[in-house]
Motif scaffolding. Structure first.
Motif, PDB file in Angstrom:
ATOM      1  N   ARG A 194      31.573  34.469  32.413  1.00 14.03           N
ATOM      2  CA  ARG A 194      32.718  35.175  33.017  1.00 14.03           C
ATOM      3  C   ARG A 194      32.431  36.661  33.149  1.00 14.03           C
ATOM      4  NH1 ARG A 194      35.632  31.891  29.068  1.00 14.03           N
ATOM      5  NH2 ARG A 194      36.544  30.054  30.102  1.00 14.03           N
ATOM      6  N   HIS A 214      32.164  38.897  36.665  1.00 12.25           N
ATOM      7  CA  HIS A 214      32.823  40.192  36.894  1.00 12.25           C
ATOM      8  C   HIS A 214      31.806  41.240  37.330  1.00 12.25           C
ATOM      9  CE1 HIS A 214      35.612  43.506  36.384  1.00 12.25           C
ATOM     10  NE2 HIS A 214      34.714  44.114  35.614  1.00 12.25           N
ATOM     11  N   SER A 268      34.354  37.177  40.409  1.00 11.44           N
ATOM     12  CA  SER A 268      35.301  36.591  39.451  1.00 11.44           C
ATOM     13  C   SER A 268      36.420  35.813  40.122  1.00 11.44           C
ATOM     14  CB  SER A 268      35.912  37.686  38.571  1.00 11.44           C
ATOM     15  OG  SER A 268      34.965  38.218  37.692  1.00 11.44           O
TER      16      SER A 268
END
Length: 289
Positions: A162, A166, A171
């Motif tokens: 994750r 980003h 994301s």
């Protein structure tokens, strides 16, 4: 360890000598990458300004990272990031360090996904054992109309994936799912993709020291014959594939025929093969018969 050199050229030279004495085959490259990382001076700066003074605090930090490298930690783990297929990925103790060979799997997937997106306008991908998210994120970077779910049994790996989504500004099109293979998966996808563990259990101890000491063993161990994850994927993929979908997999050396037989038993046909940078068969694409 780099005790007397305070100029940039001295630090480079002594780091190379130290790593070479330790028997590291990539001593020159490793020394350059570590010195560049700590000093912020790239190769061009080293040529232009070899007499640049280096702060003793940086020299002390270099002592520490050279020791880590000599003790078997890879350069990219020390630095904490690695480039993969044009994107940058953060690493963690919960993830494998993405290898250049895995780029073959991304290359294999691209033509299929391009056609799928042209036909449908959008496509959905699920990446089993996502780790750093390397495969899914590299493909999201290639296609703005692709969405991906990254699956991993490790919560720490999902956090890393994750974070990497980003960092690479995808994301909004990436979701992490905590699941033991297909156990928590619902719905269907245009492609199921995976670089599963494929090393036979008995062979783990014979891998490179950097791998044995610092990579998560669970992400490497493919069971007694190295093929256990392929049996799971073959046995469960059909119910999660959309009409005309495909399964793309990285494989180990010499595993093609066995994996092809596993998928043939589940009524999948081999549709494409991709070789890695060393010329070995590295990735396979299967479609339902």
């Amino acid at each position: 360890m780099v005790e007397h050199g305070t100029r940039l050229a001295d630090v480079h030279r002594e780091a190379r000598v130290l790593l070479a004495k330790a028997g590291l085959e990539t001593a020159d490259l490793d020394a350059r990458l570590l010195v560049e990382w700590l000093t912020g001076c790239d190769q061009l700066e080293a040529i232009r300004n070899p007499a640049l003074p280096i702060d003793q605090m940086i020299v002390a930090q270099l002592h520490a990272v050279l020791t880590r490298r000599i003790n078997g930690e890879s350069v990219h783990r020390i630095i904490g990031k690695r480039a993969f297929f044009g994107i940058e990925l953060g690493l963690s103790a919960d993830t494998l360090e993405p290898r250049p060979d895995t780029e073959a799997l991304v290359e294999l997937a691209i033509p299929f996904l391009r056609q799928r997106i042209e036909e449908q306008g959008v496509a959905d991908l699920i990446d089993l054992g996502t780790g750093t998210g390397a495969i899914a994120l590299a493909l999201l970077d290639q296609f703005s109309r692709l969405r991906a779910v990254g699956v991993d049994i490790s919560a720490g790996a999902l956090d890393t994936a994750r974070d990497n989504a980003h960092i690479n500004s995808v994301s909004d099109r990436f979701a992490g799912l905590h699941s033991d293979w297909f156990s928590e998966i619902s719905g269907s996808f245009d492609m199921i993709i995976s670089n599963p563990p494929y090393i036979p259990s008995a062979d783990i101890k014979g891998l490179q020291r950097e791998v044995v000491l610092h990579d998560p063993i669970g992400a490497l161990d493919g069971g007694q014959d190295g093929l256990a994850p392929y049996r799971i994927i073959a046995g469960h993929s059909r119910q999660h594939l959309r009409q005309g979908g495909a399964v793309a997999l990285e494989i180990g050396f010499g595993q093609r025929s066995d994996i092809e037989a596993i998928f043939s038993k589940e009524k999948f046909a081999l549709a494409a093969v991709q070789r890695d940078i060393g010329g070995r068969e590295r990735a396979l694409l299967f479609t339902p018969m």
